[in-house]
Design a protein around this motif. Structure first.
Motif, PDB file in Angstrom:
ATOM      1  N   MET A   1       0.957  -1.108   0.077  1.00  0.00           N
ATOM      2  CA  MET A   1       0.033   0.120   0.101  1.00  0.00           C
ATOM      3  C   MET A   1       0.613   1.375  -0.077  1.00  0.00           C
ATOM      4  O   MET A   1       0.314   2.239  -0.564  1.00  0.00           O
ATOM      5  N   VAL A   2       2.134   1.304   0.557  1.00  0.00           N
ATOM      6  CA  VAL A   2       2.901   2.441   0.771  1.00  0.00           C
ATOM      7  C   VAL A   2       4.138   2.263   0.187  1.00  0.00           C
ATOM      8  O   VAL A   2       4.708   1.019   0.375  1.00  0.00           O
ATOM      9  N   TYR A   3       4.675   3.071  -0.658  1.00  0.00           N
ATOM     10  CA  TYR A   3       6.107   2.989  -1.302  1.00  0.00           C
ATOM     11  C   TYR A   3       6.978   4.225  -0.691  1.00  0.00           C
ATOM     12  O   TYR A   3       6.272   5.278  -0.457  1.00  0.00           O
ATOM     13  N   CYS A   4       8.232   3.944  -0.397  1.00  0.00           N
ATOM     14  CA  CYS A   4       8.981   5.281  -0.060  1.00  0.00           C
ATOM     15  C   CYS A   4      10.473   4.520  -0.643  1.00  0.00           C
ATOM     16  O   CYS A   4      10.731   3.489  -0.850  1.00  0.00           O
ATOM     17  N   GLY A   5      11.260   5.434  -0.786  1.00  0.00           N
ATOM     18  CA  GLY A   5      12.789   5.217  -1.233  1.00  0.00           C
ATOM     19  C   GLY A   5      13.501   5.258  -0.074  1.00  0.00           C
ATOM     20  O   GLY A   5      13.623   5.737   0.920  1.00  0.00           O
ATOM     21  N   LEU A   6      14.286   4.160  -0.001  1.00  0.00           N
ATOM     22  CA  LEU A   6      15.266   3.984   1.149  1.00  0.00           C
ATOM     23  C   LEU A   6      16.713   4.138   0.528  1.00  0.00           C
ATOM     24  O   LEU A   6      17.123   3.493  -0.421  1.00  0.00           O
ATOM     25  N   TYR A   7      17.542   5.055   1.070  1.00  0.00           N
ATOM     26  CA  TYR A   7      18.842   5.347   0.633  1.00  0.00           C
ATOM     27  C   TYR A   7      19.900   5.256   1.512  1.00  0.00           C
ATOM     28  O   TYR A   7      19.484   5.602   2.589  1.00  0.00           O
ATOM     29  N   PRO A   8      20.933   4.821   1.314  1.00  0.00           N
ATOM     30  CA  PRO A   8      22.115   4.785   2.328  1.00  0.00           C
ATOM     31  C   PRO A   8      22.635   6.124   2.751  1.00  0.00           C
ATOM     32  O   PRO A   8      22.635   7.131   1.843  1.00  0.00           O
ATOM     33  N   SER A   9      22.691   6.471   3.786  1.00  0.00           N
ATOM     34  CA  SER A   9      22.966   8.082   4.406  1.00  0.00           C
ATOM     35  C   SER A   9      23.946   8.808   3.684  1.00  0.00           C
ATOM     36  O   SER A   9      23.961   9.679   3.528  1.00  0.00           O
ATOM     37  N   ASP A  10      25.264   8.058   3.587  1.00  0.00           N
ATOM     38  CA  ASP A  10      26.313   8.670   3.170  1.00  0.00           C
ATOM     39  C   ASP A  10      26.612   8.350   1.783  1.00  0.00           C
ATOM     40  O   ASP A  10      27.791   8.254   1.227  1.00  0.00           O
ATOM     41  N   GLY A  11      25.569   7.427   1.156  1.00  0.00           N
ATOM     42  CA  GLY A  11      25.830   7.051  -0.489  1.00  0.00           C
ATOM     43  C   GLY A  11      26.772   6.004  -0.595  1.00  0.00           C
ATOM     44  O   GLY A  11      27.008   5.805  -1.713  1.00  0.00           O
ATOM     45  N   GLN A  12      27.351   5.295   0.453  1.00  0.00           N
ATOM     46  CA  GLN A  12      28.407   4.556   0.151  1.00  0.00           C
ATOM     47  C   GLN A  12      27.807   2.984   0.282  1.00  0.00           C
ATOM     48  O   GLN A  12      28.231   2.249  -0.842  1.00  0.00           O
ATOM     49  N   ASP A  13      27.150   2.698   1.309  1.00  0.00           N
ATOM     50  CA  ASP A  13      27.107   1.328   1.754  1.00  0.00           C
ATOM     51  C   ASP A  13      25.631   0.852   0.665  1.00  0.00           C
ATOM     52  O   ASP A  13      24.910   0.210   1.300  1.00  0.00           O
ATOM     53  N   PHE A  14      25.789   0.969  -0.567  1.00  0.00           N
ATOM     54  CA  PHE A  14      24.860   0.484  -1.372  1.00  0.00           C
ATOM     55  C   PHE A  14      24.638  -1.246  -1.576  1.00  0.00           C
ATOM     56  O   PHE A  14      23.571  -1.719  -1.283  1.00  0.00           O
ATOM     57  N   LYS A  15      25.913  -1.717  -1.420  1.00  0.00           N
ATOM     58  CA  LYS A  15      25.831  -3.068  -1.504  1.00  0.00           C
ATOM     59  C   LYS A  15      25.456  -3.928  -0.194  1.00  0.00           C
ATOM     60  O   LYS A  15      24.653  -4.899  -0.336  1.00  0.00           O
ATOM     61  N   GLU A  16      25.779  -3.244   0.768  1.00  0.00           N
ATOM     62  CA  GLU A  16      25.395  -3.634   2.287  1.00  0.00           C
ATOM     63  C   GLU A  16      24.019  -3.494   2.455  1.00  0.00           C
ATOM     64  O   GLU A  16      23.294  -4.484   2.978  1.00  0.00           O
ATOM     65  N   LEU A  17      23.263  -2.267   1.695  1.00  0.00           N
ATOM     66  CA  LEU A  17      21.840  -2.359   2.120  1.00  0.00           C
ATOM     67  C   LEU A  17      21.188  -3.226   1.377  1.00  0.00           C
ATOM     68  O   LEU A  17      20.166  -3.771   1.661  1.00  0.00           O
ATOM     69  N   ARG A  18      21.727  -3.445   0.014  1.00  0.00           N
ATOM     70  CA  ARG A  18      21.071  -4.841  -0.785  1.00  0.00           C
ATOM     71  C   ARG A  18      21.098  -6.061  -0.067  1.00  0.00           C
ATOM     72  O   ARG A  18      20.041  -6.749  -0.005  1.00  0.00           O
ATOM     73  N   GLU A  19      22.059  -6.420   0.577  1.00  0.00           N
ATOM     74  CA  GLU A  19      22.246  -7.549   1.325  1.00  0.00           C
ATOM     75  C   GLU A  19      21.258  -7.710   2.495  1.00  0.00           C
ATOM     76  O   GLU A  19      20.705  -8.640   2.682  1.00  0.00           O
ATOM     77  N   ALA A  20      21.360  -6.403   3.114  1.00  0.00           N
ATOM     78  CA  ALA A  20      20.460  -6.349   4.188  1.00  0.00           C
ATOM     79  C   ALA A  20      18.889  -6.619   3.864  1.00  0.00           C
ATOM     80  O   ALA A  20      18.258  -7.379   4.561  1.00  0.00           O
ATOM     81  N   LEU A  21      18.706  -5.967   2.837  1.00  0.00           N
ATOM     82  CA  LEU A  21      17.062  -6.078   2.100  1.00  0.00           C
ATOM     83  C   LEU A  21      16.929  -7.477   1.749  1.00  0.00           C
ATOM     84  O   LEU A  21      15.761  -8.065   2.112  1.00  0.00           O
ATOM     85  N   GLU A  22      17.814  -8.354   1.232  1.00  0.00           N
ATOM     86  CA  GLU A  22      17.464  -9.645   0.631  1.00  0.00           C
ATOM     87  C   GLU A  22      17.404 -10.597   1.801  1.00  0.00           C
ATOM     88  O   GLU A  22      16.350 -11.234   1.906  1.00  0.00           O
ATOM     89  N   LYS A  23      18.090 -10.347   3.164  1.00  0.00           N
ATOM     90  CA  LYS A  23      17.962 -11.311   4.223  1.00  0.00           C
ATOM     91  C   LYS A  23      16.602 -11.059   4.595  1.00  0.00           C
ATOM     92  O   LYS A  23      16.061 -11.682   5.368  1.00  0.00           O
ATOM     93  N   LEU A  24      16.019  -9.615   4.718  1.00  0.00           N
ATOM     94  CA  LEU A  24      14.805  -9.190   5.448  1.00  0.00           C
ATOM     95  C   LEU A  24      13.767  -9.761   4.722  1.00  0.00           C
ATOM     96  O   LEU A  24      12.883 -10.218   5.148  1.00  0.00           O
ATOM     97  N   ALA A  25      13.695  -9.884   3.423  1.00  0.00           N
ATOM     98  CA  ALA A  25      12.913 -10.210   2.530  1.00  0.00           C
ATOM     99  C   ALA A  25      12.481 -11.786   2.748  1.00  0.00           C
ATOM    100  O   ALA A  25      11.414 -12.086   2.549  1.00  0.00           O
TER     101      ALA A  25
END
Length: 601
Positions: A298-322
């Motif tokens: 129902m709700v969409y939003c953008g999640l971005y790493p705060s310093d623009g660096q940890d894009f890969k880490e964020l993807r791994e974290a999202l995959e684990k949570l999914a």
């Protein structure tokens, strides 16, 4: 452990509104059946996620198996504790598919609430044996008799069948267990048939890969067998098999009717799909079980790493949570202002907060989040239907034939003295009254059709404050309907800031535009040239603020003398500022995004 006959297995879940005592009742049942030693007992034992204990709510459904002696016979009880919040309705619907019965809980003081009605009807649709329970009868100001009447009126249960308990003090837990054993039917299914097991949940273990939670519908599964996931069409060897008692306890086999877990050394997260069917590799013609409906985000939003660096880490974290929470989805996106990130879909605002906090706590990722928005539909002049998940996807107004917004049917339950303020709140949010129903002499249920965008932000908080905490709400999707919507862009120095675009109702655009540009003016630092901050709909500017330039006093050295000399110096400065403005770029600090997005404007 001795085998338990299938006719002595009882699978049930506890369903209720938030805070009516589901997890505490689960504690008492665990204690009563001796599944947990006294020294290991703690409150809300099944809420073992750090975030659940902090917030005092259940987020994930948890399964636990217990063995009990009742009138000389040994029974196995499989209990699934479920969340109560409307955002986690999907967790509840998955649990209902694994059970034959449900304890429908109501608070002896607060009575039947919106979520009690919604989950009660869901259980009736799944054809479960329902045991109505009134909890908290130890309260001084309890009104159990009235609550039983409310349950009779709204849910159609028989007053004779209602079990009265106190989960906190343990009053009448015996009577409840007796009702579970006598009133809930044993599971159907044939232990000798081909294996059909439904995956209803899973989580990821750093050392053992994905651990899948299954309910065996037919057949038997043993350690060392090769199993096949029907939909993913992958083959794995069963390394360990067991039940939750409440900790993972290995056993030799799981038979039809039982609930447990499988460890199959699954390293790839894509191999586990919740709702998939597990069968033996040797059995080729097994039909997959009907899975679950795909949850509607129902709700969409953008999640971005705060310093623009940890894009890969964020993807791994999202995959684990999914893998643990299949009701949220994500896809990569990029933004000029914030760099690379992900567009994420959630079931509601609480779900969004919980996912964000789990990412920060469990995976240690720092996040910036864009303004949340709901999904819209646009019918173009060419007859195409577009699904809009983010404001940047809205086509130009000249191409739009119809702009449609999601409408939900909201059921609001409150004491009758608050009906006026609640109706006023719904009318302010462009609601249409559908129905009014008296649950008892003092409690009223109002049904309204409201735009989802008006419901998700702070409707729940506003409802609680105007009804002094007594009002509750629950909503269901109705569909998409045409509305007068516009995309509002924020321009800084003539350039669009994509992360701040929003879709809103035309009547609200002026107010929201003014609020955002005011806030931005405070947050943007002064530059050497003046900066215009504007809110616009298409090419029409609806609000503007100006960040004044830093100025040097160029006329300080002139005292007295001809005015034309001063004028010449000021003209020269003005020309310099103009040239600077055409080549200069405005630096918008990350703090400015954070402050605007956090106010929900």
């Amino acid at each position: 452990m001795a085998k338990i006959d299938q006719t002595n297995i009882r699978n049930f879940c506890i369903i209720a509104h938030i805070d009516h005592g589901k997890s505490t009742l689960a504690d008492r049942i665990l204690e009563h059946t001796g599944s947990v030693a006294k020294r290991n007992m703690q409150e809300q034992l099944l809420d073992d996620m750090e975030l659940e204990r902090q917030r005092g709510i259940t987020i994930k459904a948890r399964a636990v198996a217990m063995t009990i002696q009742h009138k000389g016979t040994t029974y196995e009880l499989n209990l699934i504790d479920t969340p109560g919040h409307v955002d986690f309705q999907y967790e509840v619907s998955r649990s209902l598919n694994c059970c034959e019965g449900a304890l429908l809980l109501a608070d002896a003081f607060q009575g039947v609430e919106a979520q009690t009605v919604a989950t009660g009807y869901a259980a009736i649709e799944h054809d479960l044996d329902i045991i109505p329970v009134v909890n908290k009868i130890d309260l001084k100001h309890q009104r159990a008799d009235e609550v039983v009447q409310e349950m009779e009126q709204t849910l159609g249960v028989d007053a004779e069948d209602v079990v009265r308990v106190s989960a906190k003090t343990g009053i009448n837990i015996d009577g409840l267990i007796d009702a579970i054993v006598t009133k809930i039917k044993p599971p159907e299914g044939d232990a000798k048939a081909g294996l059909q097991a439904m995956i209803f949940d899973s989580h990821y273990d750093e050392y053992r890969g994905a651990i899948t939670y299954v309910r065996i519908m037919n057949g038997t599964v043993r350690k060392g067998q090769k199993v096949r996931m029907v939909r993913a069409n992958t083959i794995h060897e069963v390394v360990e098999i067991g039940q939750f008692r409440p900790q993972q306890t290995p056993c030799d086999e799981l038979r039809a009717g039982q609930v447990g877990y499988l460890v199959c050394n699954i390293k790839s997260l894509n191999d586990v799909n919740i709702g998939d069917t597990v069968t033996l590799n040797s059995e080729k013609d097994i039909e997959p079980l009907p899975g679950y409906h795909e949850p509607k985000r129902m709700v969409y939003c953008g999640l971005y790493p705060s310093d623009g660096q940890d894009f890969k880490e964020l993807r791994e974290a999202l995959e684990k949570l999914a893998i643990n929470d299949p009701s949220f989805e994500f896809a990569p996106e990029s933004s000029e202002a914030l760099g690379f990130g992900f567009r994420c879909g959630f079931l509601g605002m609480l779900h969004m907060e919980v996912v964000q906090q789990r990412l920060e706590q469990e995976s240690d990722v720092d996040l910036v989040q864009t303004a949340p928005n709901v999904t819209y539909e646009v019918l173009t002049k060419r007859g195409e239907i577009l699904h809009i998940h983010r404001p940047q996807e809205v086509p130009d107004s000249g191409d739009i034939e119809e702009f449609r917004q999601p409408i939900v049917r909201v059921n609001l339950i409150q004491p009758e003295e608050f009906v006026g303020p609640v109706m006023k709140l719904c009318n302010e949010r462009r609601g249409l009254l559908q129905n009014t129903e008296y649950l008892s002499a003092t409690r009223v249920m109002l049904s309204y059709d409201l735009p989802l965008a008006e419901v998700i932000y702070d409707m729940h908080d506003r409802l609680k404050s105007i009804t002094r905490g007594y009002g509750t709400m629950d909503y269901d999707m109705v569909g998409y309907f045409m509305a007068d919507l516009v995309r509002m862009d924020i321009l800084v120095n003539g350039n669009k800031v994509d992360a701040l675009s929003v879709i809103c109702h035309r009547a609200d655009a002026d107010r929201r535009g003014r609020a955002v540009v005011k806030k931005l003016k405070e947050e943007i630092d002064r530059h050497m040239f003046e900066v215009a901050v504007q809110a616009a709909i298409g090419s029409r500017v609806i609000a503007r603020e100006t960040v004044k330039a830093q100025r040097k006093n160029v006329t300080a050295k002139c005292y007295g003398g001809d005015i034309s000399r001063k004028r010449k110096l000021l003209q020269k400065q003005k020309a310099g500022k103009k040239r600077m403005k055409s080549v200069g770029s405005v630096d918008i600090p990350q703090k400015a995004f954070m402050s605007i997005l956090s106010t929900g404007e």
